[in-house]
Scaffold this motif. Structure first.
Motif, PDB file in Angstrom:
ATOM      1  N   PHE A 119      24.698  59.559  28.293  1.00  0.00           N
ATOM      2  CA  PHE A 119      24.616  59.342  29.644  1.00  0.00           C
ATOM      3  C   PHE A 119      23.361  58.818  30.128  1.00  0.00           C
ATOM      4  CE2 PHE A 119      27.520  63.155  30.060  1.00  0.00           C
ATOM      5  CZ  PHE A 119      28.826  62.088  29.871  1.00  0.00           C
ATOM      6  N   TYR A 120      22.116  59.198  29.419  1.00  0.00           N
ATOM      7  CA  TYR A 120      20.754  58.574  29.888  1.00  0.00           C
ATOM      8  C   TYR A 120      20.703  57.042  29.696  1.00  0.00           C
ATOM      9  CZ  TYR A 120      18.488  62.590  32.162  1.00  0.00           C
ATOM     10  OH  TYR A 120      18.272  63.359  33.178  1.00  0.00           O
ATOM     11  N   GLN A 121      21.269  56.854  28.245  1.00  0.00           N
ATOM     12  CA  GLN A 121      20.954  55.480  27.732  1.00  0.00           C
ATOM     13  C   GLN A 121      22.097  54.693  28.460  1.00  0.00           C
ATOM     14  OE1 GLN A 121      18.920  54.075  25.728  1.00  0.00           O
ATOM     15  NE2 GLN A 121      17.672  55.796  26.267  1.00  0.00           N
ATOM     16  N   TYR A 122      23.350  55.045  28.303  1.00  0.00           N
ATOM     17  CA  TYR A 122      24.508  54.467  29.034  1.00  0.00           C
ATOM     18  C   TYR A 122      24.229  54.010  30.459  1.00  0.00           C
ATOM     19  CZ  TYR A 122      29.171  52.832  30.479  1.00  0.00           C
ATOM     20  OH  TYR A 122      30.071  52.118  31.028  1.00  0.00           O
ATOM     21  N   GLY A 123      23.438  54.732  31.103  1.00  0.00           N
ATOM     22  CA  GLY A 123      23.440  54.850  32.527  1.00  0.00           C
ATOM     23  C   GLY A 123      22.232  53.813  32.715  1.00  0.00           C
ATOM     24  N   GLU A 124      21.377  53.846  32.090  1.00  0.00           N
ATOM     25  CA  GLU A 124      20.302  52.769  31.730  1.00  0.00           C
ATOM     26  C   GLU A 124      20.662  51.145  31.735  1.00  0.00           C
ATOM     27  OE1 GLU A 124      16.284  52.352  29.640  1.00  0.00           O
ATOM     28  OE2 GLU A 124      16.360  54.246  30.509  1.00  0.00           O
ATOM     29  N   LYS A 125      21.506  51.378  30.753  1.00  0.00           N
ATOM     30  CA  LYS A 125      22.021  49.989  30.461  1.00  0.00           C
ATOM     31  C   LYS A 125      23.006  49.348  31.412  1.00  0.00           C
ATOM     32  CE  LYS A 125      21.143  49.547  25.180  1.00  0.00           C
ATOM     33  NZ  LYS A 125      20.418  48.312  25.487  1.00  0.00           N
ATOM     34  N   CYS A 126      23.881  50.116  31.927  1.00  0.00           N
ATOM     35  CA  CYS A 126      24.980  49.631  32.660  1.00  0.00           C
ATOM     36  C   CYS A 126      24.781  49.973  34.225  1.00  0.00           C
ATOM     37  CB  CYS A 126      26.223  50.529  32.289  1.00  0.00           C
ATOM     38  SG  CYS A 126      26.764  50.105  30.552  1.00  0.00           S
ATOM     39  N   GLY A 127      23.584  50.205  34.667  1.00  0.00           N
ATOM     40  CA  GLY A 127      23.087  50.360  35.967  1.00  0.00           C
ATOM     41  C   GLY A 127      24.060  51.525  36.724  1.00  0.00           C
ATOM     42  N   LEU A 128      24.240  52.574  36.273  1.00  0.00           N
ATOM     43  CA  LEU A 128      24.880  53.619  36.805  1.00  0.00           C
ATOM     44  C   LEU A 128      24.182  53.937  38.094  1.00  0.00           C
ATOM     45  CD1 LEU A 128      26.437  56.202  34.061  1.00  0.00           C
ATOM     46  CD2 LEU A 128      27.574  54.441  35.554  1.00  0.00           C
ATOM     47  N   THR A 129      24.826  54.508  39.185  1.00  0.00           N
ATOM     48  CA  THR A 129      23.880  54.782  40.407  1.00  0.00           C
ATOM     49  C   THR A 129      23.083  56.094  39.989  1.00  0.00           C
ATOM     50  OG1 THR A 129      25.710  56.088  41.368  1.00  0.00           O
ATOM     51  CG2 THR A 129      25.494  53.863  41.854  1.00  0.00           C
ATOM     52  N   PRO A 130      22.233  56.580  40.917  1.00  0.00           N
ATOM     53  CA  PRO A 130      21.525  57.803  40.509  1.00  0.00           C
ATOM     54  C   PRO A 130      22.425  59.012  40.760  1.00  0.00           C
ATOM     55  CG  PRO A 130      20.015  56.309  41.936  1.00  0.00           C
ATOM     56  CD  PRO A 130      21.492  55.635  41.758  1.00  0.00           C
ATOM     57  N   GLU A 131      23.194  58.711  41.743  1.00  0.00           N
ATOM     58  CA  GLU A 131      24.174  60.127  41.964  1.00  0.00           C
ATOM     59  C   GLU A 131      25.117  60.216  40.566  1.00  0.00           C
ATOM     60  OE1 GLU A 131      22.758  58.086  45.752  1.00  0.00           O
ATOM     61  OE2 GLU A 131      23.786  57.443  44.098  1.00  0.00           O
ATOM     62  N   VAL A 132      25.637  59.258  40.216  1.00  0.00           N
ATOM     63  CA  VAL A 132      26.653  59.428  39.180  1.00  0.00           C
ATOM     64  C   VAL A 132      25.827  60.212  37.964  1.00  0.00           C
ATOM     65  CG1 VAL A 132      28.038  58.127  37.521  1.00  0.00           C
ATOM     66  CG2 VAL A 132      28.176  57.505  39.810  1.00  0.00           C
TER      67      VAL A 132
ATOM     68  N   ALA B 192      18.223  65.960  17.437  1.00  0.00           N
ATOM     69  CA  ALA B 192      18.773  64.953  16.604  1.00  0.00           C
ATOM     70  C   ALA B 192      19.867  64.231  17.373  1.00  0.00           C
ATOM     71  CB  ALA B 192      19.331  65.203  15.323  1.00  0.00           C
ATOM     72  N   ALA B 193      20.744  65.113  18.211  1.00  0.00           N
ATOM     73  CA  ALA B 193      21.900  64.506  18.882  1.00  0.00           C
ATOM     74  C   ALA B 193      21.667  63.983  20.069  1.00  0.00           C
ATOM     75  CB  ALA B 193      22.742  65.856  19.142  1.00  0.00           C
ATOM     76  N   ALA B 194      20.461  64.280  20.843  1.00  0.00           N
ATOM     77  CA  ALA B 194      19.894  63.681  21.801  1.00  0.00           C
ATOM     78  C   ALA B 194      19.243  62.551  21.443  1.00  0.00           C
ATOM     79  CB  ALA B 194      18.927  64.712  22.767  1.00  0.00           C
ATOM     80  N   ALA B 195      18.830  62.435  20.433  1.00  0.00           N
ATOM     81  CA  ALA B 195      18.173  61.135  19.924  1.00  0.00           C
ATOM     82  C   ALA B 195      18.670  59.918  19.460  1.00  0.00           C
ATOM     83  CB  ALA B 195      16.900  61.535  18.887  1.00  0.00           C
ATOM     84  N   VAL B 196      20.003  60.590  18.758  1.00  0.00           N
ATOM     85  CA  VAL B 196      20.713  59.362  18.276  1.00  0.00           C
ATOM     86  C   VAL B 196      21.088  58.228  19.266  1.00  0.00           C
ATOM     87  CG1 VAL B 196      23.352  58.979  17.600  1.00  0.00           C
ATOM     88  CG2 VAL B 196      21.596  60.829  16.467  1.00  0.00           C
ATOM     89  N   PRO B 197      21.580  58.509  20.597  1.00  0.00           N
ATOM     90  CA  PRO B 197      21.851  57.370  21.137  1.00  0.00           C
ATOM     91  C   PRO B 197      20.691  56.578  21.708  1.00  0.00           C
ATOM     92  CG  PRO B 197      23.018  59.399  22.197  1.00  0.00           C
ATOM     93  CD  PRO B 197      21.641  59.864  21.138  1.00  0.00           C
ATOM     94  N   LEU B 198      19.590  57.196  21.774  1.00  0.00           N
ATOM     95  CA  LEU B 198      18.189  56.437  22.070  1.00  0.00           C
ATOM     96  C   LEU B 198      17.987  55.206  21.036  1.00  0.00           C
ATOM     97  CD1 LEU B 198      15.604  59.472  23.050  1.00  0.00           C
ATOM     98  CD2 LEU B 198      16.863  57.471  24.564  1.00  0.00           C
ATOM     99  N   TRP B 199      18.389  55.659  19.833  1.00  0.00           N
ATOM    100  CA  TRP B 199      18.009  54.957  18.549  1.00  0.00           C
ATOM    101  C   TRP B 199      19.251  53.967  18.696  1.00  0.00           C
ATOM    102  CZ3 TRP B 199      17.389  59.984  15.307  1.00  0.00           C
ATOM    103  CH2 TRP B 199      16.438  60.397  15.444  1.00  0.00           C
ATOM    104  N   CYS B 200      20.441  54.375  18.764  1.00  0.00           N
ATOM    105  CA  CYS B 200      21.699  53.346  18.556  1.00  0.00           C
ATOM    106  C   CYS B 200      21.911  52.326  19.590  1.00  0.00           C
ATOM    107  CB  CYS B 200      22.856  54.133  18.582  1.00  0.00           C
ATOM    108  SG  CYS B 200      22.934  55.259  16.985  1.00  0.00           S
ATOM    109  N   LEU B 201      21.665  52.804  20.794  1.00  0.00           N
ATOM    110  CA  LEU B 201      21.742  51.835  21.985  1.00  0.00           C
ATOM    111  C   LEU B 201      20.671  50.948  22.462  1.00  0.00           C
ATOM    112  CD1 LEU B 201      23.864  54.221  24.432  1.00  0.00           C
ATOM    113  CD2 LEU B 201      24.800  52.511  22.847  1.00  0.00           C
ATOM    114  N   ARG B 202      19.356  51.350  22.004  1.00  0.00           N
ATOM    115  CA  ARG B 202      18.268  50.451  22.058  1.00  0.00           C
ATOM    116  C   ARG B 202      18.367  49.087  21.261  1.00  0.00           C
ATOM    117  NH1 ARG B 202      14.139  52.403  25.615  1.00  0.00           N
ATOM    118  NH2 ARG B 202      14.266  54.735  25.841  1.00  0.00           N
TER     119      ARG B 202
END
Length: 128
Positions: free
Chosen positions: A57-70, A117-127
């Motif tokens: 959610f943090y990585q996707y939200g950053e890349k896709c411009g999710l609103t702060p509320e979402v 590790a689970a929290a870090a995987v999206p950081l590594w993959c989506l960056r």
């Protein structure tokens, strides 16, 4: 004020999802092959999955411009309601109290290592 509503809605949904996982496990645990198991699987699975979700959610939200509320709804709300540190702590203490020292060490160690590790995987993959 609207942020509180988003967190409230996400937290409710996360809590219901966690309850659903527990109900599935309870249904499965009626099967004889699960009899006598002491490892707290439902909490373990929920917490590791929640770590993966918040990373996504943090990585996707950053890349896709999710609103702060979402983002609040998904991270603080949904993931906060879905995961449970208090149950993790209680079950760990209960394992110690019952004398399941090996299970306790495995539960705590795997929860922390796999959760991080689970929290870090999206950081590594989506960056990439």
């Amino acid at each position: 004020m609207k942020e509180i509503l988003y967190v409230f809605i996400g937290g409710g949904a996360g809590s219901v999802l966690r309850f659903f996982v527990s109900m599935i496990w309870r249904h499965l645990s009626l099967h004889p092959r699960f009899e006598g198991m002491t490892f707290p699987w439902p909490t373990f699975v929920v917490n590791v999955l929640g770590c993966l979700m918040i990373g996504l959610f943090y990585q996707y939200g950053e890349k896709c411009g999710l609103t702060p509320e979402v983002r609040l709804l998904l991270t603080t709300g949904l993931c906060g309601g879905f995961t449970t540190f208090s149950t993790f702590s209680y079950e760990g203490v209960a394992l110690l109290h019952a004398g399941y020292y090996g299970t306790y060490l495995l539960y705590v160690t795997l929860s922390v290592i796999l959760g991080l590790a689970a929290a870090a995987v999206p950081l590594w993959c989506l960056r990439a």
